[in-house]
Write an enzyme that holds these catalytic residues in place. Sequence first.
Site, PDB file in Angstrom:
ATOM      1  N   ASP A  13       5.305 -14.535   5.380  1.00 16.61           N
ATOM      2  CA  ASP A  13       5.912 -13.628   5.639  1.00 16.61           C
ATOM      3  C   ASP A  13       7.384 -13.894   5.299  1.00 16.61           C
ATOM      4  OD1 ASP A  13       6.390 -10.708   6.217  1.00 16.61           O
ATOM      5  OD2 ASP A  13       5.555 -11.540   8.777  1.00 16.61           O
ATOM      6  N   GLY A  14       8.079 -12.734   5.698  1.00 14.10           N
ATOM      7  CA  GLY A  14       9.694 -13.403   5.476  1.00 14.10           C
ATOM      8  C   GLY A  14      10.722 -12.982   4.483  1.00 14.10           C
ATOM      9  N   ASN A  15       9.855 -12.544   3.403  1.00 11.75           N
ATOM     10  CA  ASN A  15      10.631 -12.853   2.481  1.00 11.75           C
ATOM     11  C   ASN A  15      11.963 -11.676   2.145  1.00 11.75           C
ATOM     12  OD1 ASN A  15       8.752 -14.823   1.296  1.00 11.75           O
ATOM     13  ND2 ASN A  15       7.526 -12.792  -0.049  1.00 11.75           N
ATOM     14  N   ARG A  26      15.179  -6.094  -1.724  1.00 11.22           N
ATOM     15  CA  ARG A  26      13.950  -7.410  -0.867  1.00 11.22           C
ATOM     16  C   ARG A  26      12.867  -8.100  -2.168  1.00 11.22           C
ATOM     17  NH1 ARG A  26      11.472  -5.722   3.422  1.00 11.22           N
ATOM     18  NH2 ARG A  26       9.582  -6.677   2.421  1.00 11.22           N
ATOM     19  N   HIS A  30      10.912 -12.414  -2.906  1.00 13.46           N
ATOM     20  CA  HIS A  30      10.166 -12.329  -2.726  1.00 13.46           C
ATOM     21  C   HIS A  30       9.554 -13.189  -4.360  1.00 13.46           C
ATOM     22  CE1 HIS A  30       8.000  -9.106  -0.266  1.00 13.46           C
ATOM     23  NE2 HIS A  30       8.575  -8.512  -1.123  1.00 13.46           N
ATOM     24  N   GLU A  60      -3.134  -4.253   2.954  1.00 12.83           N
ATOM     25  CA  GLU A  60      -2.298  -2.807   4.147  1.00 12.83           C
ATOM     26  C   GLU A  60      -0.676  -2.768   2.753  1.00 12.83           C
ATOM     27  OE1 GLU A  60      -3.935  -5.080   5.617  1.00 12.83           O
ATOM     28  OE2 GLU A  60      -5.238  -3.547   6.375  1.00 12.83           O
ATOM     29  N   TRP A  62      -0.589  -1.307  -0.019  1.00 13.11           N
ATOM     30  CA  TRP A  62      -0.575  -0.430  -0.715  1.00 13.11           C
ATOM     31  C   TRP A  62       0.658   0.456  -0.025  1.00 13.11           C
ATOM     32  CZ3 TRP A  62      -1.505  -1.467  -4.843  1.00 13.11           C
ATOM     33  CH2 TRP A  62      -3.002  -2.462  -5.503  1.00 13.11           C
ATOM     34  N   ARG A  64       3.726  -0.099   0.772  1.00 10.75           N
ATOM     35  CA  ARG A  64       4.973   0.054   0.447  1.00 10.75           C
ATOM     36  C   ARG A  64       5.124   0.781  -0.201  1.00 10.75           C
ATOM     37  NH1 ARG A  64       6.338  -6.533   1.814  1.00 10.75           N
ATOM     38  NH2 ARG A  64       5.063  -6.817   4.107  1.00 10.75           N
ATOM     39  N   LEU A 124      -7.416 -30.174  -5.730  1.00 11.64           N
ATOM     40  CA  LEU A 124      -7.558 -29.276  -4.304  1.00 11.64           C
ATOM     41  C   LEU A 124      -8.259 -27.806  -4.779  1.00 11.64           C
ATOM     42  CD1 LEU A 124      -5.174 -28.584  -1.342  1.00 11.64           C
ATOM     43  CD2 LEU A 124      -3.479 -27.122  -3.467  1.00 11.64           C
ATOM     44  N   ARG A 187       1.692 -12.493  14.587  1.00 13.97           N
ATOM     45  CA  ARG A 187      -0.007 -12.164  14.361  1.00 13.97           C
ATOM     46  C   ARG A 187      -0.286 -12.368  13.226  1.00 13.97           C
ATOM     47  NH1 ARG A 187       4.476  -7.691  13.936  1.00 13.97           N
ATOM     48  NH2 ARG A 187       5.471  -7.533  12.088  1.00 13.97           N
ATOM     49  N   GLU A 200      -6.274 -24.009  14.529  1.00 13.71           N
ATOM     50  CA  GLU A 200      -4.983 -23.732  14.999  1.00 13.71           C
ATOM     51  C   GLU A 200      -4.027 -23.311  14.885  1.00 13.71           C
ATOM     52  OE1 GLU A 200      -4.648 -25.640  18.383  1.00 13.71           O
ATOM     53  OE2 GLU A 200      -7.308 -26.264  17.782  1.00 13.71           O
TER      54      GLU A 200
HETATM   55  C1  IPE Z   1       1.083 -10.138   5.830  1.00 18.21           C
HETATM   56  O1  IPE Z   1       2.092  -9.663   6.064  1.00 18.21           O
HETATM   57  C2  IPE Z   1       0.349  -9.978   4.708  1.00 18.21           C
HETATM   58  C3  IPE Z   1       1.216 -11.007   3.902  1.00 18.21           C
HETATM   59  C4  IPE Z   1       2.138 -12.244   3.812  1.00 18.21           C
HETATM   60  C5  IPE Z   1       1.236 -11.055   2.206  1.00 18.21           C
HETATM   61  P1  IPE Z   1       2.840  -8.034   6.649  1.00 18.21           P
HETATM   62  O2  IPE Z   1       4.493  -8.346   6.032  1.00 18.21           O
HETATM   63  O3  IPE Z   1       2.655  -7.489   5.159  1.00 18.21           O
HETATM   64  O4  IPE Z   1       2.397  -7.793   8.024  1.00 18.21           O
HETATM   65  P2  IPE Z   1       2.949  -7.301   9.066  1.00 18.21           P
HETATM   66  O5  IPE Z   1       2.758  -5.381   8.446  1.00 18.21           O
HETATM   67  O6  IPE Z   1       4.353  -7.302   9.289  1.00 18.21           O
HETATM   68  O7  IPE Z   1       1.778  -7.170   9.861  1.00 18.21           O
HETATM   69  C1  IPE Z   2       5.810 -11.401   2.812  1.00 21.74           C
HETATM   70  O1  IPE Z   2       7.457 -11.230   3.152  1.00 21.74           O
HETATM   71  C2  IPE Z   2       5.499 -11.073   1.425  1.00 21.74           C
HETATM   72  C3  IPE Z   2       4.366  -9.851   0.777  1.00 21.74           C
HETATM   73  C4  IPE Z   2       4.027  -9.134   2.312  1.00 21.74           C
HETATM   74  C5  IPE Z   2       3.901 -10.129   0.155  1.00 21.74           C
HETATM   75  P1  IPE Z   2       7.664  -9.953   3.028  1.00 21.74           P
HETATM   76  O2  IPE Z   2       7.418  -9.066   2.147  1.00 21.74           O
HETATM   77  O3  IPE Z   2       6.877  -9.241   4.184  1.00 21.74           O
HETATM   78  O4  IPE Z   2       8.694 -10.452   4.177  1.00 21.74           O
HETATM   79  P2  IPE Z   2       9.295  -9.116   5.451  1.00 21.74           P
HETATM   80  O5  IPE Z   2       8.040  -9.574   6.133  1.00 21.74           O
HETATM   81  O6  IPE Z   2       9.121  -8.136   5.271  1.00 21.74           O
HETATM   82  O7  IPE Z   2      10.965  -9.715   5.561  1.00 21.74           O
HETATM   83 MG    MG Z   3       6.275  -9.059   6.509  1.00 22.57          MG
END
Ligand code: IPE
Ligand code: IPE
Ligand code: MG
Length: 245
Positions: A13-15, A26, A30, A60, A62, A64, A124, A187, A200
């Site tokens: 998460d966080g891209n 954004r 990715h 979920e 979708w 976006r 792996l 979460r 863990e």
């Molecule tokens: C969870 O990240 C899904 C993936 C990393 C693929 P999200 O960015 O979609 O999660 P929420 O919406 O913040 O909970």
């Molecule tokens: C996770 O990064 C990648 C995917 C859910 C596909 P996000 O796209 O959720 O990045 P943030 O959370 O918006 O920074």
């Molecule tokens: Mg995210």
Amino acid sequence: MDRIPKHIAIVMDGNGRWAKRQNRPRFWGHKRGVERVRSTVEGCIDLGVEALTLFAFSTENWKRPEEEVSYLMGLFISSLKREVKRLHRNGIRLKIIGEVSRFPEQLQEAIVEAEVLTQNNSKLLLNVAANYGGRWDIAVATKQLCQDVADGKLRPDEVTPEKLQQKISLNDCPEPDLFIRTGGEQRISNFLLWQMAYCELYFTDLYWPEFDRAALDMAVQSFGDRQRRFGRTGDQLTKEGNEGA
Ligand code: IPE
Ligand code: IPE
Ligand code: MG
């Protein structure tokens, strides 16, 4: 490092926020995130991890903007096509978990090809969760158990956690021992709900494109420092000398 998890599951998460912080769109985040997949896979092999499960796209996601969803689909196809030979060369078995039937035809074909090509590799196991949701997974397993009951192969009173376990994703590898989520949120976001019962949990504020080898080592180190009690007392484990079994 003495204790290495057999199976690591990661919410990458966080891209988007990483890109935004640099005034980039954004999608740029990715794209850079894919590079981290490669280095994390290499790190896991190096550490002797048996299975790595990456959350790439949730049921979920979708929701976006359409533009972002289609960019992610395109990135998935191109990365798969580009990386599959390298994965194969490195002895990696690739498996996609999730409801792939909703994906574009071209992506579904690339998935089947990659899975077939790498099916006998054993260095792996790389599971990529795509259009995956933990609740979806449990519902599919339940549906299969119901079908067994309807077919007379199983009685309702024979439905147990073990029976459900046999139907759920990832039942062919050890349960995830270590869950890592980057991006600062603490979460699960509907990832491996069933499989993570005794996992863990490890959270880092680093955005996924920043998650390097040192960050992976830190997570694994944290795992190694924990006493996994599985319901027992600490004293029991120390006596048996099997701390962290
Ligand atoms: C969870 O990240 C899904 C993936 C990393 C693929 P999200 O960015 O979609 O999660 P929420 O919406 O913040 O909970
Ligand atoms: C996770 O990064 C990648 C995917 C859910 C596909 P996000 O796209 O959720 O990045 P943030 O959370 O918006 O920074
Ligand atoms: Mg995210």
